[in-house]
Design a protein around this motif. Sequence first.
Motif, PDB file in Angstrom:
ATOM      1  N   UNK B  10       5.531  27.514 -37.697  1.00 21.38           N
ATOM      2  CA  UNK B  10       5.562  28.781 -38.871  1.00 21.38           C
ATOM      3  C   UNK B  10       4.368  29.843 -37.916  1.00 21.38           C
ATOM      4  N   UNK B  11       4.234  29.890 -36.988  1.00 21.25           N
ATOM      5  CA  UNK B  11       2.992  30.558 -36.148  1.00 21.25           C
ATOM      6  C   UNK B  11       2.913  32.280 -36.591  1.00 21.25           C
ATOM      7  N   UNK B  12       1.594  32.522 -36.712  1.00 25.03           N
ATOM      8  CA  UNK B  12       1.084  34.034 -36.845  1.00 25.03           C
ATOM      9  C   UNK B  12       1.773  34.545 -35.179  1.00 25.03           C
ATOM     10  N   UNK B  22       8.863  33.021 -41.756  1.00 22.09           N
ATOM     11  CA  UNK B  22      10.149  33.614 -40.461  1.00 22.09           C
ATOM     12  C   UNK B  22       9.492  33.038 -38.901  1.00 22.09           C
ATOM     13  N   UNK B  23       9.307  32.579 -38.123  1.00 22.19           N
ATOM     14  CA  UNK B  23       8.615  32.095 -37.088  1.00 22.19           C
ATOM     15  C   UNK B  23       9.275  33.363 -35.696  1.00 22.19           C
ATOM     16  N   UNK B  24       8.454  32.882 -34.714  1.00 23.34           N
ATOM     17  CA  UNK B  24       8.679  34.692 -34.214  1.00 23.34           C
ATOM     18  C   UNK B  24      10.123  34.524 -33.650  1.00 23.34           C
ATOM     19  N   UNK B  25      10.560  33.633 -33.620  1.00 23.07           N
ATOM     20  CA  UNK B  25      12.177  33.412 -33.483  1.00 23.07           C
ATOM     21  C   UNK B  25      13.678  33.838 -33.452  1.00 23.07           C
ATOM     22  N   UNK B  26      13.293  34.129 -34.895  1.00 23.47           N
ATOM     23  CA  UNK B  26      14.021  34.765 -36.230  1.00 23.47           C
ATOM     24  C   UNK B  26      13.428  36.568 -35.529  1.00 23.47           C
ATOM     25  N   UNK B 254       6.993  33.279 -22.385  1.00 31.23           N
ATOM     26  CA  UNK B 254       6.577  32.571 -22.926  1.00 31.23           C
ATOM     27  C   UNK B 254       6.346  33.136 -23.785  1.00 31.23           C
ATOM     28  N   UNK B 255       6.918  33.655 -24.453  1.00 26.54           N
ATOM     29  CA  UNK B 255       6.540  34.881 -25.652  1.00 26.54           C
ATOM     30  C   UNK B 255       6.006  34.520 -26.705  1.00 26.54           C
ATOM     31  N   UNK B 256       4.489  34.772 -26.681  1.00 25.68           N
ATOM     32  CA  UNK B 256       3.706  33.829 -27.739  1.00 25.68           C
ATOM     33  C   UNK B 256       2.617  34.806 -28.346  1.00 25.68           C
ATOM     34  N   UNK B 257       2.934  36.051 -27.868  1.00 27.14           N
ATOM     35  CA  UNK B 257       2.321  36.957 -27.493  1.00 27.14           C
ATOM     36  C   UNK B 257       2.214  38.380 -27.891  1.00 27.14           C
ATOM     37  N   UNK B 258       1.530  38.920 -28.791  1.00 32.02           N
ATOM     38  CA  UNK B 258       2.731  40.995 -28.846  1.00 32.02           C
ATOM     39  C   UNK B 258       2.133  40.937 -26.987  1.00 32.02           C
ATOM     40  N   UNK B 259       1.559  40.733 -26.668  1.00 33.08           N
ATOM     41  CA  UNK B 259       0.820  41.812 -25.429  1.00 33.08           C
ATOM     42  C   UNK B 259       1.919  41.458 -24.642  1.00 33.08           C
ATOM     43  N   UNK B 311      -2.706  46.743 -35.715  1.00 36.42           N
ATOM     44  CA  UNK B 311      -3.678  48.029 -34.786  1.00 36.42           C
ATOM     45  C   UNK B 311      -4.344  47.287 -34.174  1.00 36.42           C
ATOM     46  N   UNK B 312      -3.967  46.604 -32.573  1.00 34.93           N
ATOM     47  CA  UNK B 312      -4.188  45.419 -31.031  1.00 34.93           C
ATOM     48  C   UNK B 312      -4.640  46.162 -29.927  1.00 34.93           C
ATOM     49  N   UNK B 313      -5.694  45.939 -29.371  1.00 30.82           N
ATOM     50  CA  UNK B 313      -5.086  46.081 -27.866  1.00 30.82           C
ATOM     51  C   UNK B 313      -4.565  45.425 -26.939  1.00 30.82           C
ATOM     52  N   UNK B 314      -4.121  45.276 -26.565  1.00 30.00           N
ATOM     53  CA  UNK B 314      -3.142  44.179 -26.836  1.00 30.00           C
ATOM     54  C   UNK B 314      -2.823  42.976 -25.617  1.00 30.00           C
ATOM     55  N   UNK B 315      -4.148  42.830 -24.799  1.00 31.69           N
ATOM     56  CA  UNK B 315      -5.013  42.267 -24.510  1.00 31.69           C
ATOM     57  C   UNK B 315      -5.762  40.840 -25.318  1.00 31.69           C
ATOM     58  N   UNK B 316      -6.432  41.950 -26.721  1.00 30.84           N
ATOM     59  CA  UNK B 316      -7.512  41.211 -27.660  1.00 30.84           C
ATOM     60  C   UNK B 316      -5.934  40.266 -28.565  1.00 30.84           C
ATOM     61  N   UNK B 317      -4.545  40.543 -28.339  1.00 31.07           N
ATOM     62  CA  UNK B 317      -3.880  41.159 -29.768  1.00 31.07           C
ATOM     63  C   UNK B 317      -3.899  39.191 -29.614  1.00 31.07           C
ATOM     64  N   UNK B 318      -4.366  39.242 -28.186  1.00 26.21           N
ATOM     65  CA  UNK B 318      -3.652  37.462 -27.972  1.00 26.21           C
ATOM     66  C   UNK B 318      -5.253  36.965 -28.922  1.00 26.21           C
ATOM     67  N   UNK B 319      -6.394  36.673 -29.574  1.00 28.35           N
ATOM     68  CA  UNK B 319      -7.045  36.030 -30.632  1.00 28.35           C
ATOM     69  C   UNK B 319      -6.968  36.400 -31.564  1.00 28.35           C
ATOM     70  N   UNK B 320      -5.583  36.893 -32.106  1.00 28.80           N
ATOM     71  CA  UNK B 320      -5.655  36.869 -33.794  1.00 28.80           C
ATOM     72  C   UNK B 320      -5.569  35.976 -34.953  1.00 28.80           C
ATOM     73  N   UNK B 321      -5.217  34.347 -33.816  1.00 27.79           N
ATOM     74  CA  UNK B 321      -5.129  33.716 -34.391  1.00 27.79           C
ATOM     75  C   UNK B 321      -6.507  33.541 -35.957  1.00 27.79           C
ATOM     76  N   UNK B 322      -7.497  33.429 -35.745  1.00 22.94           N
ATOM     77  CA  UNK B 322      -8.550  33.136 -36.948  1.00 22.94           C
ATOM     78  C   UNK B 322      -8.566  34.713 -38.063  1.00 22.94           C
TER      79      UNK B 322
END
Lengths: 436, 436
Positions: B10-12, B22-26, B254-259, B311-322
Amino acid sequence: MNMILLSGGSGKRLWPLSNDVRSKQFIRLFKDADGNYESMLHRVYNQIMTVNPDANVTIATSATQVSAIHNQLGEDVSICVEPCRRDTFPAIMLAAAYLHDELGAGADEAVTVCPVDPYVDNAYYEAVNRLEELVNRGTANLTLMGIEPTVPSKKYGYIIPESREPVSSVKEFKEKPDREAAKLYISRGALWNAGVFSFRLGYLMEKAHSMIDFTDYRDLYARYGTLEKISFDYAVVEKEPSIQVMRYAGEWKDVGSWNMMSEVMADRTKGNVTLDETCVNVNAVNELDIPILVMGCKDMVVAASTDGILVADKERSGQMKPYVEAIRTDVHFAEKSYGTYTVIDAQPGSLTIKNTMKAGHRMSYHFHELKDEVWTIVSGTGKTIVDGMEQTVRPGDVVTIAAGCRHMIIAETDLSLIEIQIGTELSLKDKIMCDL
Amino acid sequence: MNMILLSGGSGKRLWPLSNDVRSKQFIRLFKDADGNYESMLHRVYNQIMTVNPDANVTIATSATQVSAIHNQLGEDVSICVEPCRRDTFPAIMLAAAYLHDELGAGADEAVTVCPVDPYVDNAYYEAVNRLEELVNRGTANLTLMGIEPTVPSKKYGYIIPESREPVSSVKEFKEKPDREAAKLYISRGALWNAGVFSFRLGYLMEKAHSMIDFTDYRDLYARYGTLEKISFDYAVVEKEPSIQVMRYAGEWKDVGSWNMMSEVMADRTKGNVTLDETCVNVNAVNELDIPILVMGCKDMVVAASTDGILVADKERSGQMKPYVEAIRTDVHFAEKSYGTYTVIDAQPGSLTIKNTMKAGHRMSYHFHELKDEVWTIVSGTGKTIVDGMEQTVRPGDVVTIAAGCRHMIIAETDLSLIEIQIGTELSLKDKIMCDL
């Protein structure tokens, strides 16, 4: 002192917060002394009244802005409404006639025209007040206030004075020069034209009657639609040989872009916004009730409303106009005299609108020819009148209003209602007012 | 071949498009051969069925995802529903028992467990098919597929094989090493663990019965809530001495980030988005129906849904969770078996929801204890049943549903309705199913 505050424009330079019915002067990004958000209009009006509590301020504006002005300044403010849009010459003429024929201002009284959107401190309006003394001396037909330039900007008109004295007669005007020309003008003591003009009311009434065939304010109002679109600068200022200018050296900012707005807005962000700690020089304004998260951005502005979402480099945001003109521009947010109107869903054949109403306010009694409406009260209490029948309403109550059915609502407390419009043609213009 | 497709999470990590339901696979950001948008789930399912039309695929998932899976893959797909969330060991055990006891798969048949979210081409599933032959040879209890690393990533688990042969027995596993260790492992022929496992069904059933006290699938389902949360890797793989791995050198992402998503999504933008010509390496996805304008941005992702705006820098978007965890996370969008559910306004005491329904689909018959509802049909036709009474509905019709009142709607054509919920407690959990 009589003052005409020109509240014009339907600009998109602060899109998506400004739109066809919400000009930039209504956006609430400043703060008053109590820390409450206020608009440019509110700020300027308060500054004028603080500096000169006896000022007779009349706001010259178009019909589309009347509701927002009442919403922000209350019902008692003096407004001169243009029946349709012309340019600044007809607007100022109409307001002058309004002062003279409706409010009884004398021909010898000084009148000052001010734009509604400079970002200035109170000293600016103290200077504006001194224009009256200059007018009363009778040394020139028109008295302007000129701003000491800080950079050779290409955005403004320049006033070239005869001398560098605090008050000088004006030699000539130069519209938006290139940078080199601007530097040259500044070296000769030129000033930015801030759009502030003072004159004897009689002077302008004579001008008006010599240029337009009308008897009084009501007659001018009636024939307003036939008037030529022409600016006050072009019709009057450029042809007047007797003009003086007073120099003003205080802070003056033209809040005509997001880049400039981000310099003066009260807080770095407004609304539901999170900036991560790697953001540098980012401003964000969120009028939606969904959260915005900004990460790793630099020198940017983010602005969101029900009209759209802007994500832009601050410098680049100044070039927004053609892009905004190319995208859909249905109005999804408007300030009404009773509160606010926000489109929350638009589909072919239906619009869903959230209306918030302030306690004691009412919608006008009206009907639609081509659309049915369903109102559901979601908070507060009020009274509806539908085809003459009164009904008290509270949360959960539903009012169905078929096309042709006259209706209105009066908010007894602060009230919120969801309005669903159904029809094949859903125009804002399909609204026929009627008497109770 | 039997395949268990693990649709979990149920990732974010792709917030605001992914949320608690809505998990990312949908999320539909890929395109099928006809140019229609499709989700990861859809893409992976189609790839499997293209490569092996006889594959017996069962999707192991949680109850919250069932509606979305039916919405995307239809009603006929085989789904094994976890009654509550445990980890991958209980989920795979339950699915294995489902295959064995409900679908009648034999103990000697090969079963392959695959994650639902790798971005790969068809060759990957051709390789997955070969795992069955390896299982059938009986040379190991577990057969894994390992991905040839392209960079010494810290994000993945590493499989250390005994040899560099195409198929080798496994020496050991290393979880998410630092970069230096990853380089060392790669120099020794290590592979990324893609989460693909094959085994004889009987092997796993024996494991299951040895570790959990249950008789059959239904019994395991009944006691599922009492099972320990434990991963398949930890419970089975790390304890198993007889494991082999097959090398796979094709594309795997592995499509686990916006980047990463922005590298593989079908179009640079989706939805109502304008990028000006000075934007560089910007991807934007807009699920709202208001326009987004992006100007002068570089290396950025913009994503908007009714849950929020990123609205995020692509690299930085990986740090979104917290950051995402710190902001409001009410679910404002969900795929339902009948269509979609979108919150368009939320206020204290009310929620306004847009429901879209596909022709022929229905909501379940239910009632609420603490909220009243008002439905207004805005497009399409259907039939409502309210406390047993049937009514045909069309645009403009209003159905008021007091708390306690049983209700449902069947869409005869594609249908859209605005639902207004009124109440002091507006929980998704206040929904009691009933029989017609």
